[in-house]
Design a protein around this motif. Structure first.
Motif, PDB file in Angstrom:
ATOM      1  N   GLU A  23       0.836  -1.210   0.000  1.00  0.00           N
ATOM      2  CA  GLU A  23       0.000   0.000   0.000  1.00  0.00           C
ATOM      3  C   GLU A  23       0.866   1.254   0.000  1.00  0.00           C
ATOM      4  O   GLU A  23       0.566   2.219  -0.719  1.00  0.00           O
ATOM      5  N   VAL A  24       1.928   1.238   0.795  1.00  0.00           N
ATOM      6  CA  VAL A  24       2.830   2.395   0.841  1.00  0.00           C
ATOM      7  C   VAL A  24       3.491   2.607  -0.513  1.00  0.00           C
ATOM      8  O   VAL A  24       3.563   3.736  -1.007  1.00  0.00           O
ATOM      9  N   LEU A  25       3.957   1.519  -1.118  1.00  0.00           N
ATOM     10  CA  LEU A  25       4.592   1.649  -2.425  1.00  0.00           C
ATOM     11  C   LEU A  25       3.618   2.163  -3.481  1.00  0.00           C
ATOM     12  O   LEU A  25       3.986   2.981  -4.333  1.00  0.00           O
ATOM     13  N   ARG A  26       2.379   1.718  -3.450  1.00  0.00           N
ATOM     14  CA  ARG A  26       1.377   2.198  -4.407  1.00  0.00           C
ATOM     15  C   ARG A  26       1.111   3.683  -4.191  1.00  0.00           C
ATOM     16  O   ARG A  26       1.039   4.451  -5.144  1.00  0.00           O
ATOM     17  N   ARG A  27       0.991   4.088  -2.927  1.00  0.00           N
ATOM     18  CA  ARG A  27       0.778   5.515  -2.637  1.00  0.00           C
ATOM     19  C   ARG A  27       1.975   6.342  -3.091  1.00  0.00           C
ATOM     20  O   ARG A  27       1.820   7.432  -3.638  1.00  0.00           O
ATOM     21  N   TRP A  28       3.190   5.822  -2.850  1.00  0.00           N
ATOM     22  CA  TRP A  28       4.402   6.530  -3.272  1.00  0.00           C
ATOM     23  C   TRP A  28       4.456   6.629  -4.795  1.00  0.00           C
ATOM     24  O   TRP A  28       4.749   7.679  -5.350  1.00  0.00           O
ATOM     25  N   TRP A  29       4.161   5.552  -5.496  1.00  0.00           N
ATOM     26  CA  TRP A  29       4.134   5.538  -6.958  1.00  0.00           C
ATOM     27  C   TRP A  29       3.198   6.632  -7.467  1.00  0.00           C
ATOM     28  O   TRP A  29       3.563   7.426  -8.332  1.00  0.00           O
ATOM     29  N   ASP A  30       1.995   6.660  -6.920  1.00  0.00           N
ATOM     30  CA  ASP A  30       0.996   7.648  -7.349  1.00  0.00           C
ATOM     31  C   ASP A  30       1.429   9.066  -7.012  1.00  0.00           C
ATOM     32  O   ASP A  30       1.302   9.977  -7.835  1.00  0.00           O
ATOM     33  N   ALA A  31       1.974   9.259  -5.806  1.00  0.00           N
ATOM     34  CA  ALA A  31       2.390  10.601  -5.375  1.00  0.00           C
ATOM     35  C   ALA A  31       3.565  11.109  -6.208  1.00  0.00           C
ATOM     36  O   ALA A  31       3.567  12.272  -6.641  1.00  0.00           O
ATOM     37  N   LEU A  32       4.554  10.253  -6.440  1.00  0.00           N
ATOM     38  CA  LEU A  32       5.714  10.693  -7.207  1.00  0.00           C
ATOM     39  C   LEU A  32       5.354  10.929  -8.669  1.00  0.00           C
ATOM     40  O   LEU A  32       5.804  11.911  -9.267  1.00  0.00           O
ATOM     41  N   ALA A  33       4.524  10.085  -9.229  1.00  0.00           N
ATOM     42  CA  ALA A  33       4.080  10.294 -10.606  1.00  0.00           C
ATOM     43  C   ALA A  33       3.369  11.643 -10.736  1.00  0.00           C
ATOM     44  O   ALA A  33       3.612  12.392 -11.683  1.00  0.00           O
ATOM     45  N   ALA A  34       2.514  11.938  -9.771  1.00  0.00           N
ATOM     46  CA  ALA A  34       1.820  13.229  -9.794  1.00  0.00           C
ATOM     47  C   ALA A  34       2.812  14.382  -9.663  1.00  0.00           C
ATOM     48  O   ALA A  34       2.705  15.393 -10.374  1.00  0.00           O
ATOM     49  N   GLU A  35       3.770  14.246  -8.770  1.00  0.00           N
ATOM     50  CA  GLU A  35       4.784  15.292  -8.576  1.00  0.00           C
ATOM     51  C   GLU A  35       5.578  15.538  -9.853  1.00  0.00           C
ATOM     52  O   GLU A  35       5.913  16.675 -10.177  1.00  0.00           O
ATOM     53  N   LEU A  36       5.883  14.460 -10.573  1.00  0.00           N
ATOM     54  CA  LEU A  36       6.659  14.578 -11.808  1.00  0.00           C
ATOM     55  C   LEU A  36       5.800  14.915 -13.020  1.00  0.00           C
ATOM     56  O   LEU A  36       6.319  15.150 -14.108  1.00  0.00           O
ATOM     57  N   GLY A  37       4.483  14.944 -12.833  1.00  0.00           N
ATOM     58  CA  GLY A  37       3.571  15.282 -13.922  1.00  0.00           C
ATOM     59  C   GLY A  37       3.495  14.218 -14.990  1.00  0.00           C
ATOM     60  O   GLY A  37       3.368  14.527 -16.178  1.00  0.00           O
ATOM     61  N   ILE A  38       3.570  12.942 -14.572  1.00  0.00           N
ATOM     62  CA  ILE A  38       3.525  11.845 -15.529  1.00  0.00           C
ATOM     63  C   ILE A  38       2.437  10.845 -15.137  1.00  0.00           C
ATOM     64  O   ILE A  38       1.989  10.818 -14.000  1.00  0.00           O
ATOM     65  N   GLU A  39       2.020  10.071 -16.110  1.00  0.00           N
ATOM     66  CA  GLU A  39       1.086   8.969 -15.881  1.00  0.00           C
ATOM     67  C   GLU A  39       1.713   7.729 -16.495  1.00  0.00           C
ATOM     68  O   GLU A  39       1.423   7.374 -17.638  1.00  0.00           O
ATOM     69  N   PRO A  40       2.610   7.074 -15.748  1.00  0.00           N
ATOM     70  CA  PRO A  40       3.345   5.955 -16.336  1.00  0.00           C
ATOM     71  C   PRO A  40       2.463   4.761 -16.676  1.00  0.00           C
ATOM     72  O   PRO A  40       1.607   4.363 -15.895  1.00  0.00           O
ATOM     73  N   ASP A  41       2.678   4.260 -17.874  1.00  0.00           N
ATOM     74  CA  ASP A  41       2.000   3.050 -18.326  1.00  0.00           C
ATOM     75  C   ASP A  41       2.941   1.891 -18.031  1.00  0.00           C
ATOM     76  O   ASP A  41       3.576   1.341 -18.928  1.00  0.00           O
ATOM     77  N   ALA A  42       3.097   1.601 -16.737  1.00  0.00           N
ATOM     78  CA  ALA A  42       4.055   0.599 -16.299  1.00  0.00           C
ATOM     79  C   ALA A  42       3.475  -0.186 -15.137  1.00  0.00           C
ATOM     80  O   ALA A  42       2.580   0.288 -14.439  1.00  0.00           O
ATOM     81  N   ASP A  43       4.030  -1.359 -14.929  1.00  0.00           N
ATOM     82  CA  ASP A  43       3.633  -2.223 -13.827  1.00  0.00           C
ATOM     83  C   ASP A  43       4.665  -2.091 -12.716  1.00  0.00           C
ATOM     84  O   ASP A  43       5.782  -2.612 -12.853  1.00  0.00           O
ATOM     85  N   PRO A  44       4.332  -1.400 -11.633  1.00  0.00           N
ATOM     86  CA  PRO A  44       5.324  -1.227 -10.571  1.00  0.00           C
ATOM     87  C   PRO A  44       5.802  -2.556  -9.989  1.00  0.00           C
ATOM     88  O   PRO A  44       6.957  -2.683  -9.598  1.00  0.00           O
ATOM     89  N   GLU A  45       4.941  -3.562  -9.967  1.00  0.00           N
ATOM     90  CA  GLU A  45       5.347  -4.878  -9.452  1.00  0.00           C
ATOM     91  C   GLU A  45       6.446  -5.477 -10.319  1.00  0.00           C
ATOM     92  O   GLU A  45       7.409  -6.066  -9.808  1.00  0.00           O
ATOM     93  N   ALA A  46       6.327  -5.336 -11.634  1.00  0.00           N
ATOM     94  CA  ALA A  46       7.350  -5.863 -12.542  1.00  0.00           C
ATOM     95  C   ALA A  46       8.675  -5.134 -12.331  1.00  0.00           C
ATOM     96  O   ALA A  46       9.747  -5.753 -12.374  1.00  0.00           O
ATOM     97  N   LEU A  47       8.611  -3.835 -12.086  1.00  0.00           N
ATOM     98  CA  LEU A  47       9.833  -3.072 -11.833  1.00  0.00           C
ATOM     99  C   LEU A  47      10.479  -3.485 -10.519  1.00  0.00           C
ATOM    100  O   LEU A  47      11.706  -3.590 -10.419  1.00  0.00           O
ATOM    101  N   LEU A  48       9.662  -3.740  -9.502  1.00  0.00           N
ATOM    102  CA  LEU A  48      10.202  -4.220  -8.231  1.00  0.00           C
ATOM    103  C   LEU A  48      10.820  -5.601  -8.379  1.00  0.00           C
ATOM    104  O   LEU A  48      11.885  -5.880  -7.805  1.00  0.00           O
ATOM    105  N   ASP A  49      10.177  -6.459  -9.158  1.00  0.00           N
ATOM    106  CA  ASP A  49      10.743  -7.784  -9.418  1.00  0.00           C
ATOM    107  C   ASP A  49      12.085  -7.664 -10.139  1.00  0.00           C
ATOM    108  O   ASP A  49      13.044  -8.373  -9.818  1.00  0.00           O
ATOM    109  N   LEU A  50      12.143  -6.769 -11.122  1.00  0.00           N
ATOM    110  CA  LEU A  50      13.388  -6.540 -11.847  1.00  0.00           C
ATOM    111  C   LEU A  50      14.476  -6.058 -10.898  1.00  0.00           C
ATOM    112  O   LEU A  50      15.611  -6.536 -10.945  1.00  0.00           O
ATOM    113  N   ALA A  51      14.140  -5.121 -10.033  1.00  0.00           N
ATOM    114  CA  ALA A  51      15.119  -4.619  -9.065  1.00  0.00           C
ATOM    115  C   ALA A  51      15.626  -5.749  -8.175  1.00  0.00           C
ATOM    116  O   ALA A  51      16.820  -5.832  -7.885  1.00  0.00           O
ATOM    117  N   GLY A  52      14.734  -6.627  -7.754  1.00  0.00           N
ATOM    118  CA  GLY A  52      15.132  -7.764  -6.934  1.00  0.00           C
ATOM    119  C   GLY A  52      16.060  -8.707  -7.675  1.00  0.00           C
ATOM    120  O   GLY A  52      17.055  -9.175  -7.118  1.00  0.00           O
TER     121      GLY A  52
END
Length: 82
Positions: free
Chosen positions: A6-35
Motif C-alpha cells: 500500500e505504501v509503495l502504491r501511494r508513493w508511486w501515485d504521489a511521485l508520478a503526480a509530482e513529476l507530472g507523468i502517468e506511467p503506463d508501467a507495472d510497478p510490481e514488474a519493476l520491483l521484481d526486476l530490481a530484486g
C-alpha cells in the motif's frame, strides 16, 4: 497498519503526480526486476537497472507492451550476468 504494498502504491501515485507523468508501467514488474538485479548482479545494481530501463523506455517513447519487453530483456540480462 499500512502494508508495504500500500505504501509503495501511494508513493508511486504521489511521485508520478509530482513529476507530472502517468506511467503506463507495472510497478510490481519493476520491483521484481530490481530484486533480480540485486540478487544476480550486486545489490546496488537494483536502482541502476530500473533507471536504465526507464531511460531506455523514455528515449524510445515506450509504454505498456514495449516497456514490459524492456523489463523482460533487463531481467534476462541480470540473470545471465557474470
Amino acid at each position: 497498519m499500512t502494508s508495504t504494498d500500500e505504501v509503495l502504491r501511494r508513493w508511486w501515485d504521489a511521485l508520478a503526480a509530482e513529476l507530472g507523468i502517468e506511467p503506463d508501467a507495472d510497478p510490481e514488474a519493476l520491483l521484481d526486476l530490481a530484486g533480480t538485479a540485486a540478487h544476480s548482479v550486486v545489490r546496488p545494481a537494483a536502482p541502476l537497472t530500473t533507471f536504465l530501463v526507464g531511460f531506455a523506455a523514455g528515449r524510445a517513447g515506450a509504454g505498456g507492451a514495449e516497456l514490459a519487453a524492456l523489463v523482460e530483456r533487463a531481467e534476462r540480462a541480470a540473470e545471465d550476468f557474470g
